[in-house]
Design a protein around this motif. Sequence first.
Motif, PDB file in Angstrom:
ATOM      1  N   LEU A   3       8.712  48.369   4.772  1.00  0.00           N
ATOM      2  CA  LEU A   3       9.298  47.081   4.397  1.00  0.00           C
ATOM      3  C   LEU A   3       8.442  45.962   4.944  1.00  0.00           C
ATOM      4  N   LYS A   4       8.313  44.903   4.155  1.00  0.00           N
ATOM      5  CA  LYS A   4       7.573  43.722   4.596  1.00  0.00           C
ATOM      6  C   LYS A   4       8.345  42.487   4.196  1.00  0.00           C
ATOM      7  N   LEU A   5       8.245  41.467   5.030  1.00  0.00           N
ATOM      8  CA  LEU A   5       8.848  40.174   4.716  1.00  0.00           C
ATOM      9  C   LEU A   5       7.735  39.186   4.420  1.00  0.00           C
ATOM     10  N   ASP A   6       7.998  38.247   3.536  1.00  0.00           N
ATOM     11  CA  ASP A   6       7.047  37.201   3.187  1.00  0.00           C
ATOM     12  C   ASP A   6       7.308  36.007   4.100  1.00  0.00           C
ATOM     13  N   LEU A   7       6.388  35.738   4.988  1.00  0.00           N
ATOM     14  CA  LEU A   7       6.576  34.669   5.961  1.00  0.00           C
ATOM     15  C   LEU A   7       6.607  33.278   5.330  1.00  0.00           C
ATOM     16  N   THR A   8       6.143  33.163   4.088  1.00  0.00           N
ATOM     17  CA  THR A   8       6.184  31.864   3.408  1.00  0.00           C
ATOM     18  C   THR A   8       7.478  31.669   2.625  1.00  0.00           C
ATOM     19  N   THR A  10      11.194  30.855   1.860  1.00  0.00           N
ATOM     20  CA  THR A  10      12.109  29.911   2.522  1.00  0.00           C
ATOM     21  C   THR A  10      13.549  30.423   2.587  1.00  0.00           C
ATOM     22  N   ARG A  11      13.825  31.575   1.957  1.00  0.00           N
ATOM     23  CA  ARG A  11      15.179  32.125   2.020  1.00  0.00           C
ATOM     24  C   ARG A  11      15.493  32.568   3.449  1.00  0.00           C
ATOM     25  N   PRO A  12      16.775  32.597   3.804  1.00  0.00           N
ATOM     26  CA  PRO A  12      17.149  33.093   5.129  1.00  0.00           C
ATOM     27  C   PRO A  12      16.635  34.516   5.339  1.00  0.00           C
ATOM     28  N   LEU A  13      16.307  34.844   6.580  1.00  0.00           N
ATOM     29  CA  LEU A  13      15.719  36.152   6.885  1.00  0.00           C
ATOM     30  C   LEU A  13      16.611  37.316   6.480  1.00  0.00           C
ATOM     31  N   HIS A  14      17.934  37.180   6.663  1.00  0.00           N
ATOM     32  CA  HIS A  14      18.802  38.299   6.309  1.00  0.00           C
ATOM     33  C   HIS A  14      18.757  38.578   4.804  1.00  0.00           C
ATOM     34  N   GLU A  15      18.587  37.533   3.988  1.00  0.00           N
ATOM     35  CA  GLU A  15      18.453  37.724   2.544  1.00  0.00           C
ATOM     36  C   GLU A  15      17.130  38.396   2.211  1.00  0.00           C
ATOM     37  N   GLN A  16      16.086  38.054   2.953  1.00  0.00           N
ATOM     38  CA  GLN A  16      14.792  38.688   2.742  1.00  0.00           C
ATOM     39  C   GLN A  16      14.844  40.168   3.119  1.00  0.00           C
ATOM     40  N   VAL A  17      15.551  40.481   4.204  1.00  0.00           N
ATOM     41  CA  VAL A  17      15.712  41.878   4.620  1.00  0.00           C
ATOM     42  C   VAL A  17      16.434  42.655   3.518  1.00  0.00           C
ATOM     43  N   ALA A  18      17.530  42.094   3.024  1.00  0.00           N
ATOM     44  CA  ALA A  18      18.290  42.752   1.954  1.00  0.00           C
ATOM     45  C   ALA A  18      17.414  42.931   0.716  1.00  0.00           C
ATOM     46  N   GLY A  19      16.639  41.930   0.374  1.00  0.00           N
ATOM     47  CA  GLY A  19      15.753  42.013  -0.789  1.00  0.00           C
ATOM     48  C   GLY A  19      14.689  43.082  -0.629  1.00  0.00           C
ATOM     49  N   ALA A  20      14.140  43.199   0.577  1.00  0.00           N
ATOM     50  CA  ALA A  20      13.114  44.219   0.832  1.00  0.00           C
ATOM     51  C   ALA A  20      13.701  45.620   0.679  1.00  0.00           C
ATOM     52  N   ILE A  21      14.919  45.799   1.131  1.00  0.00           N
ATOM     53  CA  ILE A  21      15.570  47.114   1.005  1.00  0.00           C
ATOM     54  C   ILE A  21      15.907  47.387  -0.456  1.00  0.00           C
ATOM     55  N   ARG A  22      16.380  46.371  -1.179  1.00  0.00           N
ATOM     56  CA  ARG A  22      16.659  46.539  -2.611  1.00  0.00           C
ATOM     57  C   ARG A  22      15.400  46.975  -3.356  1.00  0.00           C
ATOM     58  N   ARG A  23      14.264  46.320  -3.040  1.00  0.00           N
ATOM     59  CA  ARG A  23      13.001  46.670  -3.690  1.00  0.00           C
ATOM     60  C   ARG A  23      12.605  48.107  -3.377  1.00  0.00           C
ATOM     61  N   VAL A  53      18.894  41.970  10.766  1.00  0.00           N
ATOM     62  CA  VAL A  53      18.845  43.188   9.954  1.00  0.00           C
ATOM     63  C   VAL A  53      20.265  43.645   9.629  1.00  0.00           C
ATOM     64  N   LEU A  54      21.136  43.651  10.637  1.00  0.00           N
ATOM     65  CA  LEU A  54      22.516  44.078  10.413  1.00  0.00           C
ATOM     66  C   LEU A  54      23.219  43.198   9.380  1.00  0.00           C
ATOM     67  N   ARG A  55      22.941  41.910   9.415  1.00  0.00           N
ATOM     68  CA  ARG A  55      23.551  41.007   8.436  1.00  0.00           C
ATOM     69  C   ARG A  55      23.077  41.348   7.023  1.00  0.00           C
ATOM     70  N   GLY A  56      21.789  41.645   6.874  1.00  0.00           N
ATOM     71  CA  GLY A  56      21.257  42.053   5.578  1.00  0.00           C
ATOM     72  C   GLY A  56      21.852  43.374   5.121  1.00  0.00           C
ATOM     73  N   LEU A  57      21.991  44.322   6.047  1.00  0.00           N
ATOM     74  CA  LEU A  57      22.580  45.625   5.720  1.00  0.00           C
ATOM     75  C   LEU A  57      24.039  45.474   5.287  1.00  0.00           C
ATOM     76  N   ARG A  58      24.782  44.623   5.992  1.00  0.00           N
ATOM     77  CA  ARG A  58      26.187  44.407   5.624  1.00  0.00           C
ATOM     78  C   ARG A  58      26.313  43.788   4.235  1.00  0.00           C
ATOM     79  N   ALA A  59      25.398  42.876   3.902  1.00  0.00           N
ATOM     80  CA  ALA A  59      25.425  42.272   2.564  1.00  0.00           C
ATOM     81  C   ALA A  59      25.209  43.347   1.493  1.00  0.00           C
ATOM     82  N   LEU A  60      24.285  44.264   1.758  1.00  0.00           N
ATOM     83  CA  LEU A  60      24.034  45.347   0.809  1.00  0.00           C
ATOM     84  C   LEU A  60      25.210  46.319   0.736  1.00  0.00           C
ATOM     85  N   ARG A  61      25.876  46.525   1.865  1.00  0.00           N
ATOM     86  CA  ARG A  61      27.087  47.349   1.865  1.00  0.00           C
ATOM     87  C   ARG A  61      28.157  46.698   0.995  1.00  0.00           C
TER      88      ARG A  61
END
Length: 115
Positions: A3-8, A10-23, A53-61
């Motif tokens: 998994l990688k996050l795009d440092l540029t 602007t979305r909140p990090l938890h949304e980026q984490v969820a997006g990376a897992i979705r991908r 990370v937990l916030r992103g995981l909960r969103a995906l749950r």
Amino acid sequence: MLLKLDLTDTRPLHEQVAGAIRRAIAEGECAPGDRLPPARELSRALGVNANTVLRGLRALRDEGVLEFRRGRGVTVAGGADGRAELAGRAAELVEEAARLGYSREDLVELIRRLP
């Protein structure tokens, strides 16, 4: 799972984490029933706080993409790879459109006109 996050981004990090897992799921890196690494391990790999990370995981749950099971950790839910199936069907549609003489742009315009 890489998994990688795009440092540029602007979305909140938890949304980026969820997006990376979705991908990762959509690209077949994780399949239904696969267990994800612990949140602390994911947080170290991504360079973010474990609570993020937990916030992103909960969103995906909450979306039905992941399941939390006591003693089994976090697993990919059955049917969570539907996006991968959709992407495959979209690729087939693009190929069929090209066979019929339509460009991708033509196909996009046809889709936009759908009700």
